[in-house]
Design an enzyme around this catalytic site. Structure first.
Site, PDB file in Angstrom:
ATOM      1  CE  LYS A 130      -4.093   1.489   2.401  1.00  4.55           C
ATOM      2  NZ  LYS A 130      -5.290   1.217   3.413  1.00  4.55           N
ATOM      3  CB  VAL A 131       1.934   3.248  -2.637  1.00  9.22           C
ATOM      4  CG1 VAL A 131       2.956   4.550  -2.424  1.00  9.22           C
ATOM      5  CG2 VAL A 131       2.684   1.998  -2.787  1.00  9.22           C
TER       6      VAL A 131
END
Ligand code: G3P
Length: 217
Positions: A87-88
């Site tokens: 998750k960025v």
């Protein structure tokens, strides 16, 4: 439409998984802190524990905000378990990192998305999932569902493969509306999922069936 649960609480993940309808899990640093999971070793172990409960994708968020740091952290998270999706955050270096991860076959979830423009960038970079936060938009008197509709429309028009993962879901009707709008995934706490079960006519009807079954014994 896939159902993810948005929590780091193992009991709630087990409960949703036991229903047989769970497709994955999303977490974030705030949800980890809420469960008292602190320190890198404990956090990494917690991700693996979650992967061992469910069979679907598990989003694990990077803390770094610079390209090299995001890549380093993301590669480490992805190596933890095949179910991990990195998750960025939706920032400049995040988009660069998503492009890098996509070229390496590492799956990503672009988070903290609040506009269609951000959604286009994430899709162009090759994000696997895109997380628009609809509840937080509602919180500031902006229609979060309108954003979901807009993104789904754009993605379908250009055949973008990025899946729209509606996040920051606050209640059961958010789930139903996201389904109507064509979101690929909803991620929500346990309560809105369980809320879908409820209808007073179901309760009244069941009480009557049970009473009649008793009477006809
Ligand atoms: O997945 C994102 C979600 O955790 C944000 O939800 O309720 O903190 O706005 P919320």
């Amino acid at each position: 439409m896939k159902f993810f649960i948005d929590t780091a609480n193992l009991d709630q993940i087990r409960e949703a998984n036991d229903l047989g309808i769970l497709d994955g899990v999303t977490t974030n640093p705030s949800l980890m802190a809420k469960e008292g999971i602190r320190g890198q070793d404990k956090i990494l172990k917690h991700y693996v524990d979650i992967c061992n409960i469910v069979s679907g994708d598990v989003s694990a968020e990077v803390i770094a905000t610079d390209f090299d740091g995001i890549v380093r952290e993301g590669e480490m998270l992805a190596s933890l378990h095949p179910q991990i999706v990195v998750k960025v955050p939706m920032i400049k270096d995040g988009i660069k990192a998503i492009k890098y991860f996509s070229s390496k076959g590492i799956r990503t979830n672009c988070t903290l998305v609040f506009s269609a423009g951000q959604a286009i960038l994430a899709a162009k970079a090759g994000a696997t999932y895109l997380s628009p936060f609809l509840g937080r938009l509602d919180d500031i008197s902006t229609d979060g569902l309108e954003l979901i509709e807009q993104i789904v429309h754009i993605y379908r028009m250009y055949d973008f493969e990025t899946q729209v993962l509606a996040a920051s879901i606050r209640h059961s009707m958010h789930i139903v509306r996201c389904a109507e709008l064509g979101a690929d995934v909803v991620t929500c706490p346990l309560d809105p999922i369980l809320g879908l079960l409820n209808h007073p006519l179901t309760d009244i009807g069941l009480a009557k069936f049970l009473a009649d079954a008793k009477g006809s014994k």
